[in-house]
Write a protein that holds these residues in place. Structure first.
Motif, PDB file in Angstrom:
ATOM      1  N   UNK A 128      53.067   7.619 -21.726  1.00 27.32           N
ATOM      2  CA  UNK A 128      52.263   8.383 -20.761  1.00 27.32           C
ATOM      3  C   UNK A 128      50.834   8.540 -21.274  1.00 27.32           C
ATOM      4  N   UNK A 129      50.704   8.903 -22.552  1.00 26.90           N
ATOM      5  CA  UNK A 129      49.361   9.057 -23.124  1.00 26.90           C
ATOM      6  C   UNK A 129      48.664   7.712 -23.274  1.00 26.90           C
ATOM      7  N   UNK A 130      49.433   6.655 -23.559  1.00 32.15           N
ATOM      8  CA  UNK A 130      48.832   5.325 -23.612  1.00 32.15           C
ATOM      9  C   UNK A 130      48.244   4.984 -22.247  1.00 32.15           C
ATOM     10  N   UNK A 167      60.085   7.054 -15.605  1.00 26.79           N
ATOM     11  CA  UNK A 167      59.413   8.048 -14.772  1.00 26.79           C
ATOM     12  C   UNK A 167      58.683   9.082 -15.627  1.00 26.79           C
ATOM     13  N   UNK A 168      59.266   9.463 -16.763  1.00 32.17           N
ATOM     14  CA  UNK A 168      58.594  10.410 -17.654  1.00 32.17           C
ATOM     15  C   UNK A 168      57.346   9.794 -18.275  1.00 32.17           C
ATOM     16  N   UNK A 169      57.308   8.457 -18.356  1.00 33.48           N
ATOM     17  CA  UNK A 169      56.146   7.755 -18.905  1.00 33.48           C
ATOM     18  C   UNK A 169      55.074   7.491 -17.852  1.00 33.48           C
ATOM     19  N   UNK A 188      50.092  12.553 -30.404  1.00 35.06           N
ATOM     20  CA  UNK A 188      50.694  11.221 -30.407  1.00 35.06           C
ATOM     21  C   UNK A 188      50.140  10.402 -31.560  1.00 35.06           C
ATOM     22  N   UNK A 189      50.910   9.406 -31.987  1.00 38.43           N
ATOM     23  CA  UNK A 189      50.483   8.556 -33.096  1.00 38.43           C
ATOM     24  C   UNK A 189      49.680   7.370 -32.559  1.00 38.43           C
TER      25      UNK A 189
END
Length: 284
Positions: free
Chosen positions: A96-98, A174-176, A277-278
């Motif tokens: 998601x952050x990506x 979906x969460x992503x 996030x990493x």
């Protein structure tokens, strides 16, 4: 006194076991050129004993003798050393952050090169292909998916996965931030589900060993998630140097949730993109 003797005996047994494992790894390196000497000791120890029992042997030295004379046994042991735990959109918040933080940066490039190092059976590679497709940049992206294990690479290239995993993968998708239905990307057969060929058209699957092989291109993104945790500190630094050499300036490095760029020799060459996030960006 009895406790002291027992403790001394246990210490001697552990020291002898460690010596035997070191001899096994040295033998594999000097005879075959495969280097596992700087893998995490406890991880290697578990896998060595698994192979001892699987081969119906009694000792590590017996395994060394078999490995040196039987290349098939060596391949079985290498497969044990290869870590193949993965799933589609694993750690959905990472993807998601990506999507939210990295994709806008990638959209500024006319062409994009991504390296999935240690890709295992390929679920995360197809996840990235789907994400890039939905963001409209897959057609100008080349994904290089590598692993040292030829068997798992064959599975990844085939793009066929068990149907019973799809419920979990759909939830992750979906969460992503998935925008349609994951089932739009695959067909169901007796063998499982097969992802559409359009997802693999820009993926190059190839063998690459992070321990012994060198950089082979310059990348905008390198993803190596939950692989470095199986290496000791010395080998982690070696691999981070490889990634540094392989990333262009302002390139993105993505690691697993239990891994970090901190405490490595290259920590000052990156900045965090997302604190939770990493995800790191190479700055010098």
């Amino acid at each position: 006194m009895d406790f002291d003797r027992l403790q001394c005996a246990n210490d001697s047994k552990e020291a002898l076991e460690k010596l035997e494992i070191n001899l096994l790894l040295q033998g594999i390196f000097h005879w075959y050129g495969h280097d596992f000497r700087n893998y995490s000791y406890q991880s290697i120890r578990r896998r060595v004993w698994h192979r001892v029992h699987a081969e119906k042997l009694s000792t590590i030295l017996e395994l060394l003798d078999v490995v040196l004379h039987d290349a098939d046994c060596l391949q079985r042991l290498i497969a044990d050393f290869s870590i193949n735990v993965t799933e589609m959109f694993r750690d959905p918040s990472f993807f998601w952050h990506f999507r939210k933080q990295v994709i806008p940066l990638l959209k500024t490039y006319p062409s994009i090169r991504i390296w999935h190092a240690g890709c295992s059976t390929g679920e995360e590679v197809y996840s990235m292909a789907i994400l890039l497709h939905e963001e409209g940049i897959y057609d100008r992206t080349k994904i290089y998916a590598t692993d040292m294990n030829a068997k798992v690479l064959k599975t990844a290239k085939n793009g066929v996965f068990p149907i019973e995993h799809m419920k979990k993968y759909t939830k992750n998708y979906f969460e992503a931030g998935g925008t349609v239905s994951l089932s739009d990307y695959y067909t169901v057969s007796n063998n499982g589900v097969k992802f559409h060929p359009s997802l693999s058209k820009n993926i190059v699957f190839a063998q690459h060993n992070l321990v012994t092989d060198r950089s082979f291109n310059e990348f905008h993104v390198i993803l190596c998630r939950n692989v470095l945790i199986y290496f000791n500190r010395s080998l982690q630094n070696k691999v981070h140097n490889l990634f540094y050499e392989s990333l262009g300036l302002f390139g993105i490095l993505g690691l697993g949730d239990k891994e970090t760029i901190y405490y490595t020799e290259k920590k000052d060459c990156y900045e965090e993109i997302v604190h939770t996030q990493k995800l790191y960006r190479k700055t010098k």
